[in-house]
Scaffold this active site. Structure first.
Site, PDB file in Angstrom:
ATOM      1  N   LYS A 173      18.221 -32.236 -76.833  1.00 14.64           N
ATOM      2  CA  LYS A 173      16.798 -31.978 -77.071  1.00 14.64           C
ATOM      3  C   LYS A 173      16.505 -30.481 -76.839  1.00 14.64           C
ATOM      4  O   LYS A 173      17.364 -29.644 -77.106  1.00 14.64           O
ATOM      5  CB  LYS A 173      15.942 -32.892 -76.212  1.00 14.64           C
ATOM      6  CG  LYS A 173      16.302 -34.375 -76.422  1.00 14.64           C
ATOM      7  CD  LYS A 173      15.313 -35.316 -75.797  1.00 14.64           C
ATOM      8  CE  LYS A 173      15.764 -36.763 -76.041  1.00 14.64           C
ATOM      9  NZ  LYS A 173      14.750 -37.731 -75.555  1.00 14.64           N
ATOM     10  N   ASN A 187      22.332 -35.930 -77.109  1.00 16.15           N
ATOM     11  CA  ASN A 187      21.181 -35.213 -77.667  1.00 16.15           C
ATOM     12  C   ASN A 187      20.569 -34.355 -76.565  1.00 16.15           C
ATOM     13  O   ASN A 187      19.884 -34.864 -75.680  1.00 16.15           O
ATOM     14  CB  ASN A 187      20.159 -36.222 -78.209  1.00 16.15           C
ATOM     15  CG  ASN A 187      18.900 -35.556 -78.739  1.00 16.15           C
ATOM     16  OD1 ASN A 187      18.872 -34.345 -78.942  1.00 16.15           O
ATOM     17  ND2 ASN A 187      17.865 -36.345 -78.962  1.00 16.15           N
ATOM     18  N   GLU A 218      10.617 -38.760 -81.324  1.00 14.31           N
ATOM     19  CA  GLU A 218       9.863 -37.554 -80.972  1.00 14.31           C
ATOM     20  C   GLU A 218       9.504 -36.764 -82.221  1.00 14.31           C
ATOM     21  O   GLU A 218       8.425 -36.154 -82.295  1.00 14.31           O
ATOM     22  CB  GLU A 218      10.687 -36.707 -79.988  1.00 14.31           C
ATOM     23  CG  GLU A 218      10.819 -37.385 -78.634  1.00 14.31           C
ATOM     24  CD  GLU A 218      12.019 -36.921 -77.831  1.00 14.31           C
ATOM     25  OE1 GLU A 218      12.235 -37.482 -76.739  1.00 14.31           O
ATOM     26  OE2 GLU A 218      12.753 -36.019 -78.289  1.00 14.31           O
ATOM     27  N   SER A 231      17.327 -44.237 -72.352  1.00 21.45           N
ATOM     28  CA  SER A 231      17.692 -44.289 -70.926  1.00 21.45           C
ATOM     29  C   SER A 231      19.065 -44.934 -70.703  1.00 21.45           C
ATOM     30  O   SER A 231      19.285 -45.606 -69.693  1.00 21.45           O
ATOM     31  CB  SER A 231      16.607 -45.011 -70.117  1.00 21.45           C
ATOM     32  OG  SER A 231      15.386 -44.307 -70.169  1.00 21.45           O
ATOM     33  N   GLY A 281      13.585 -41.741 -72.134  1.00 21.15           N
ATOM     34  CA  GLY A 281      13.164 -40.836 -71.074  1.00 21.15           C
ATOM     35  C   GLY A 281      12.279 -41.472 -70.014  1.00 21.15           C
ATOM     36  O   GLY A 281      11.742 -40.774 -69.156  1.00 21.15           O
ATOM     37  N   GLU A 326      16.700 -46.961 -80.897  1.00 18.65           N
ATOM     38  CA  GLU A 326      16.134 -46.436 -79.665  1.00 18.65           C
ATOM     39  C   GLU A 326      14.736 -47.012 -79.463  1.00 18.65           C
ATOM     40  O   GLU A 326      13.775 -46.526 -80.070  1.00 18.65           O
ATOM     41  CB  GLU A 326      16.043 -44.904 -79.728  1.00 18.65           C
ATOM     42  CG  GLU A 326      17.388 -44.207 -79.799  1.00 18.65           C
ATOM     43  CD  GLU A 326      17.254 -42.727 -79.478  1.00 18.65           C
ATOM     44  OE1 GLU A 326      17.890 -42.288 -78.513  1.00 18.65           O
ATOM     45  OE2 GLU A 326      16.511 -42.021 -80.165  1.00 18.65           O
ATOM     46  N   HIS A 376      14.284 -39.226 -85.103  1.00 14.60           N
ATOM     47  CA  HIS A 376      14.061 -39.518 -83.694  1.00 14.60           C
ATOM     48  C   HIS A 376      12.576 -39.732 -83.461  1.00 14.60           C
ATOM     49  O   HIS A 376      11.727 -39.096 -84.089  1.00 14.60           O
ATOM     50  CB  HIS A 376      14.585 -38.360 -82.833  1.00 14.60           C
ATOM     51  CG  HIS A 376      14.684 -38.694 -81.381  1.00 14.60           C
ATOM     52  ND1 HIS A 376      13.580 -38.721 -80.553  1.00 14.60           N
ATOM     53  CD2 HIS A 376      15.750 -39.026 -80.604  1.00 14.60           C
ATOM     54  CE1 HIS A 376      13.964 -39.029 -79.334  1.00 14.60           C
ATOM     55  NE2 HIS A 376      15.277 -39.233 -79.335  1.00 14.60           N
TER      56      HIS A 376
END
Length: 251
Positions: free
Chosen positions: A11, A9, A98, A214, A174, A168, A96
């Site tokens: 992003k 991904n 985000e 991560s 991150g 996730e 996701h």
């Protein structure tokens, strides 16, 4: 046997020349790759045509990072599943954290997006996961179950068989903080049990469940060695060809 998958991904990163260079480097290093691992790259939408061009002569598959819940119409800035299909996009990340956090995507919106993708024969990579407060208060199982039920339980067994789930933990995305292999296995087994209770053993044991958060070249092998971890949804490490190839080789 469940399919092993490593998906990158990207992003909102890279510019056109950088994307071109990275795609060239990854695909050239995979020329003689013979392992039975599905390799998926999910670049920003403006690079999808570039990526699908590379995929024509490579083993990689291409995924999008988002899709509209609407099939067509006056929705400025949106991209439909039919558009993705017309560009030979095979996968699409949905839900996701985000997107859930910054764009307030609801469970209902995500369920509609899943439906749009399946109608166009695009495999959703359906993301789920808890924030740190939910894990520390011991509500992480409840949160993950609710996300699965709300987003996927309206599907038939045949429809669900075309979905990939990506666990996730939001607190690990991150941050450099990764779930331990035992934590990842525990949640993946829990997810599989939820699916088994609704859809039966055969389907739940054939569905690929990926770990994200991560995951990198140094910890991928240990994570992927867990019984119910079928690969990874890779963020930052997918932007470095050497690291991404090492992750792919971690099986």
């Amino acid at each position: 046997m469940r399919k092993k998958i490593v998906a990158g991904n990207w992003k909102m990163n890279l510019q056109f020349d950088q994307a071109d260079d990275l795609l060239y480097e990854i695909t050239s290093k995979l020329d003689n790759f013979s392992k039975k691992v599905e390799v998926v790259i999910c670049p920003p939408s403006v690079f999808l045509e570039l990526a699908t061009d590379y995929a024509e002569d490579s083993i990689i598959k291409i995924g999008a990072q988002n899709v509209s819940q609407y099939n067509a119409g006056a929705y400025t800035g949106e991209i439909s599943a039919a558009m993705l299909n017309s560009m030979d996009v095979s996968f699409c990340i949905i839900g996701h954290s985000e997107r859930r956090k910054y764009f307030q995507e609801s469970d209902q919106t995500l369920a509609a997006k899943v439906d749009q993708l399946l109608e166009q024969n695009i495999q959703p990579v359906f993301c789920i996961g808890e924030v740190l407060e939910e894990r520390e208060s011991n509500h992480h199982f409840e949160v993950v179950e609710n996300q699965i039920v709300s987003g996927l339980f309206h599907l038939s067994a045949d429809e669900l068989s075309n979905v990939i789930i990506a666990y996730e933990p939001v607190w690990a995305i991150g941050t450099g903080r990764t779930a331990t292999p035992d934590q990842a296995q525990e949640m993946h087994a829990f997810i599989r049990k939820i699916l088994e209770n609704k859809f039966g053993t055969e389907l739940s044991h054939s569905l690929s469940i990926l770990y994200g958060g991560s995951c990198n070249a140094s910890n991928a092998a240990e994570l992927f060695s867990q019984k119910d971890v079928d690969g990874g949804l890779i963020g930052g490490a997918s932007l470095k060809a050497e690291d991404f190839i090492q992750i792919i080789n971690s099986f």
